[in-house]
Design an enzyme around this catalytic site. Structure first.
Site, mmCIF file in Angstrom:
data_model
loop_
_atom_site.group_PDB
_atom_site.id
_atom_site.type_symbol
_atom_site.label_atom_id
_atom_site.label_comp_id
_atom_site.label_asym_id
_atom_site.label_seq_id
_atom_site.Cartn_x
_atom_site.Cartn_y
_atom_site.Cartn_z
ATOM 1 N N SER A 255 0.904 -1.204 -0.158
ATOM 2 C CA SER A 255 0.006 -0.012 -0.186
ATOM 3 C C SER A 255 0.634 1.642 0.038
ATOM 4 C CB SER A 255 -0.967 0.069 1.187
ATOM 5 O OG SER A 255 -0.232 -0.029 2.378
ATOM 6 N N LYS A 300 -5.847 4.567 8.465
ATOM 7 C CA LYS A 300 -5.042 5.055 7.885
ATOM 8 C C LYS A 300 -5.345 6.635 8.038
ATOM 9 C CE LYS A 300 -2.857 1.689 5.169
ATOM 10 N NZ LYS A 300 -2.456 1.169 3.728
#
EC number: 3.4.21.53
Length: 362
Positions: A255, A300
């Site tokens: 990611s 996140k």
């Protein structure tokens, strides 16, 4: 014993039993929570995250932070009390354990897979960044792995460059299997290769490897049918015109690709992509620069805002879930490609925030 006393005693025993069940009986869940963020333009333990040699680089400022998620380990036995607490906590997410560790994967297996994905994401980030800058990258077909006890073991090795099979030039990994399967099991196939050591030496010297040799292998029968195989997995390798190293330990998964790519672009171009702003983000990236979705987007966002981020580069396919709960003070910017990201950063530098592509609730 009076009825009231008996009722109270029974209720107390039931409560104690429920508490014991809640504390001592494990449930098949795992927890995700915000992890640390890392500025790809900065340093970790006194060492630059992005190190470029053999090409002019330029000063950078601000932040281009990659973001992470903490997860409970595969062998962690969560109890019901912890699961309920996690469900109620705003910054944590409790999910079925199989979501994080499918097919009963062990901690070691999961860590190995994450490390491989992280390594691949770095490679893709380099290719995407140089592609965005119009800097050519040479791609070649290599032996990615050799199956144990296969016909190729001891003859071909990981890292060998495959130039041709039966004299037919190889341009893509699929060309290798395509040519091998024109044979019947038991027939011989000829590989034209550059051995891994010679290819590595040529790359270090900045030259194209030319010293080839031919290797003959007798094919075997595939376990899935009558298809001929030699027992290798072909892949691609890239030869960069200069050295790009990404120095970051204890991080896994794919990611961070987008943020690594943007960091490389920033270091290789005059001026600043961020104009000194604190920008975080996430997203996988492929060699064409296309950005893909990731897991744990909500965590996140929280981690990025807590670190001080003002803007968050969000994969388009994560936009809907991200927009459902945006931390105060954080602006989401939707991206499909690295080019989208660089153009949005240009708008930020010009103060054109009204025309930024945003994530909206469905």
């Amino acid at each position: 014993m009076p009825r009231r006393t008996a009722t109270m005693l029974a209720s107390t025993l039931v409560l104690i039993t429920l508490l014991c069940v809640g504390v001592f009986v494990p449930v098949p869940y795992a927890e995700m929570s915000p992890g640390p963020t890392v500025n790809t333009l900065g340093e970790v333990k006194g060492e630059p995250v992005l190190q470029i040699a053999g090409r002019q680089t330029y000063p950078t400022e601000g932040h281009l932070n990659m973001t992470t998620v903490r997860v409970t380990s595969a062998d962690y036995r969560m109890n019901m009390v912890e699961a309920v607490y996690g469900w109620l906590a705003h910054d944590n997410v409790v999910v079925p354990k199989e979501t994080l560790y499918p097919d009963g994967k062990t901690e070691e297996q999961s860590s190995q897979e994450n490390a491989e994905e992280f390594s691949q994401s770095q490679e893709s980030a380099k290719v995407a960044a140089l592609g965005e800058l119009g800097i050519p990258v040479t791609t070649r077909v290599v032996v990615a792995s050799v199956v144990k006890d296969s016909p190729a073991q001891g003859t071909l090795h990981a890292g060998d460059v495959v130039k041709a099979v039966d004299g037919v030039p190889v341009k893509e990994p699929g060309d290798v299997a395509g040519q091998v399967t024109t044979h019947k099991p038991g027939e011989k196939v000829v590989f034209t290769i550059v051995p891994a050591k010679e290819a590595a030496a040529a790359e270090k010297a900045g030259k194209e490897p030319t010293a080839t040799r031919e290797v003959t292998i007798t094919t075997a029968k595939s376990q899935e049918g009558d298809r001929a195989i030699v027992g290798i997995q072909a892949g691609t390798d890239h030869v960069f015109p200069f050295t790009i190293d990404i120095k970051l330990a204890d991080v896994g998964g794919p990611s961070a690709g987008l943020m690594f790519a943007l960091g490389i672009v920033d270091k290789l171009t005059p001026g600043s992509l961020t104009d000194g702003k604190f920008i975080a983000g996430t997203g996988t990236i492929d060699e064409k620069g296309e950005v893909g979705p990731i897991g744990g987007i909500e965590m996140k966002l929280v981690g990025a805002r807590e670190a001080g981020a003002q803007y968050f580069l969000t994969p388009a396919d994560n936009c809907e879930s991200a927009a459902s709960d945006i931390p105060d003070g954080l602006t989401l910017i939707k991206v499909d490609t690295i080019d989208d990201a660089t153009k949005s950063l240009e708008k930020l530098r010009k103060g054109d925030t009204k025309n930024l592509p945003s994530c909206a609730k469905s």
